[in-house]
Design an enzyme around this catalytic site. Structure first.
Site, PDB file in Angstrom:
ATOM      1  N   ASN A 177      94.306  13.296   2.910  1.00  0.00           N
ATOM      2  CA  ASN A 177      93.758  13.005   1.606  1.00  0.00           C
ATOM      3  C   ASN A 177      94.878  13.969   0.852  1.00  0.00           C
ATOM      4  O   ASN A 177      95.500  13.693   0.108  1.00  0.00           O
ATOM      5  CB  ASN A 177      92.434  13.022   1.400  1.00  0.00           C
ATOM      6  CG  ASN A 177      91.672  12.928   0.179  1.00  0.00           C
ATOM      7  OD1 ASN A 177      92.819  12.819  -0.967  1.00  0.00           O
ATOM      8  ND2 ASN A 177      90.724  12.811  -0.114  1.00  0.00           N
ATOM      9  N   THR A 178      94.303  15.201   0.947  1.00  0.00           N
ATOM     10  CA  THR A 178      94.964  16.346  -0.081  1.00  0.00           C
ATOM     11  C   THR A 178      96.364  16.326  -0.041  1.00  0.00           C
ATOM     12  O   THR A 178      97.360  16.602  -0.993  1.00  0.00           O
ATOM     13  CB  THR A 178      94.095  17.789   0.496  1.00  0.00           C
ATOM     14  OG1 THR A 178      92.951  17.476   0.347  1.00  0.00           O
ATOM     15  CG2 THR A 178      94.693  18.627  -0.907  1.00  0.00           C
TER      16      THR A 178
ATOM     17  N   GLY B 291      91.986  20.243   3.908  1.00  0.00           N
ATOM     18  CA  GLY B 291      92.637  20.648   2.702  1.00  0.00           C
ATOM     19  C   GLY B 291      93.528  21.896   3.031  1.00  0.00           C
ATOM     20  O   GLY B 291      94.020  22.271   2.020  1.00  0.00           O
TER      21      GLY B 291
ATOM     22  N   GLY C 297      94.026  18.751   7.682  1.00  0.00           N
ATOM     23  CA  GLY C 297      94.742  19.753   7.693  1.00  0.00           C
ATOM     24  C   GLY C 297      96.312  19.425   7.584  1.00  0.00           C
ATOM     25  O   GLY C 297      97.098  20.203   7.730  1.00  0.00           O
TER      26      GLY C 297
ATOM     27  N   LYS D  40      82.702   7.468   8.861  1.00  0.00           N
ATOM     28  CA  LYS D  40      83.048   8.663   9.336  1.00  0.00           C
ATOM     29  C   LYS D  40      82.097   9.831   9.449  1.00  0.00           C
ATOM     30  O   LYS D  40      81.675  10.166   8.449  1.00  0.00           O
ATOM     31  CB  LYS D  40      84.323   9.236   8.372  1.00  0.00           C
ATOM     32  CG  LYS D  40      84.685  10.633   8.624  1.00  0.00           C
ATOM     33  CD  LYS D  40      85.795  11.154   7.664  1.00  0.00           C
ATOM     34  CE  LYS D  40      86.094  12.540   7.935  1.00  0.00           C
ATOM     35  NZ  LYS D  40      87.427  12.878   7.076  1.00  0.00           N
TER      36      LYS D  40
END
Lengths: 255, 67
Positions: free
Chosen positions: A205-206, A157, A184, A96
């Site tokens: 992720n977050t 995030g 996002g 990535k």
């Protein structure tokens, strides 16, 4: 089926491995998410504390495809170096590309991202660049041979969800490689919307790791992505200005 | 021999000749690590055959959680 380069995946959820409350919760969240692609970062090792636990050691690396990122890079040169370090582990061919151009917004540097993508494609990597939702840049990344393009929904995030669905739609319409909405995403609804717009996958992720219950949220994201994809394939109805009755007008027993 | 590992100068004992010796010295030979010597990234098989030299700049990296 999600196809990236020569690889195929059942799951359309790509899950990040950062910032979970514990390895145990993380392991469980990864499992219920049914994600097959997991992202990682490459960092200097603390050689004086070699016994530090590492999430990768707890994973069956045969079962997952590792997608290391080039986070920390601010130039194409740094990104290429990190990609080569990751590949030398012998565990992955995917990368990535993440070249940050602004510390406050963590938005990517478009020029360095393009340069790094071009070079890594030439080096034989399977390249997935993280990009802003710029339609022309997404096209140029594909012209240099990237294997998927990963526009952000909103800043990394931030959990703001999809702030420019029009641009995402344009990118998806023009894409010749998979489009994975990356960064996002806050709520399952955001992930579902990305899929309804026609994205091929979602990387987050977050939204999971920082949720009150990461395991439950991992499940919610999995279901949202599946629902959004089904909705896209089914084809939603056009929006109309006025109501149209669902029940027949004929044979009413009143009036 | 004096080398720089992850930005820090240090003396390695004489028995450390190859990169694989160094990984054993730090007790990280069984971990997934990648080594770069003076800007050259090594594959895992090259750990056995690559000799260390005085003043080498060595980077040892690994995978950590990230998005």
């Amino acid at each position: 089926m999600l196809k990236i380069g020569s690889l195929s995946f059942q799951s359309r959820l790509l899950l990040g491995t950062g910032k979970y409350p514990s390895f145990e919760i993380q392991r469980e969240a990864v499992e219920v998410s049914e994600a097959e692609i997991l992202t990682f970062a490459v960092r200097r090792m603390n050689i004086f504390e070699p016994s530090q636990p590492n999430f990768l050691e707890q994973l069956d690396t045969q079962k997952y495809t590792l997608l290391p990122n080039t986070a920390g890079a601010k130039t194409a040169k740094e990104a290429v170096r990190i990609a080569k370090l990751a590949k030398a582990s012998g565990l992955c061919d995917m990368i990535k590309v993440e070249v940050i151009g602004c510390d406050q917004t963590l938005l990517p540097d478009p020029i360095e991202t393009l340069k790094a993508t071009e070079e890594l494609v030439k080096e034989g990597f399977i390249v997935l660049p993280y990009t802003s939702d710029d339609v022309v840049l997404a096209r140029k990344l594909q012209e240099v041979g990237c294997h998927a393009v990963m526009p952000g929904a909103s800043p990394i995030g931030s959990g703001q969800g999809i702030i420019n669905p029009i641009n995402l739609r344009f990118i998806i319409e023009q894409a010749v490689v998979p489009v994975i909405v990356d960064a996002g995403i806050g709520a399952p609804a955001d992930a579902a919307l990305a899929m309804e717009l026609g994205a091929d996958g979602v990387l987050l992720n977050t939204a999971v790791s920082a949720a009150k219950d990461p395991v439950k949220m991992a499940k919610a994201m999995k279901l949202a992505i599946e629902a959004g994809r089904l909705g896209f394939e089914a084809g939603r109805i056009e929006k109309k200005k006025y109501a149209t009755a669902s029940s027949p007008k004929e044979g009413m027993s009143i009036g | 021999m004096g080398v720089v590992v992850n930005g820090e100068f240090m003396e390695l004992p004489e028995r450390v000749v190859f990169v694989s010796d160094m990984l054993r010295h730090f007790d990280i030979h069984e971990k997934v690590v990648v080594v770069e010597i003076n800007g050259e990234v090594l594959t895992r098989v090259e750990h056995q055959s690559t000799r260390l030299s005085e003043k080498d700049r060595i980077e040892i990296v690994h995978f950590v959680g990230g998005g």
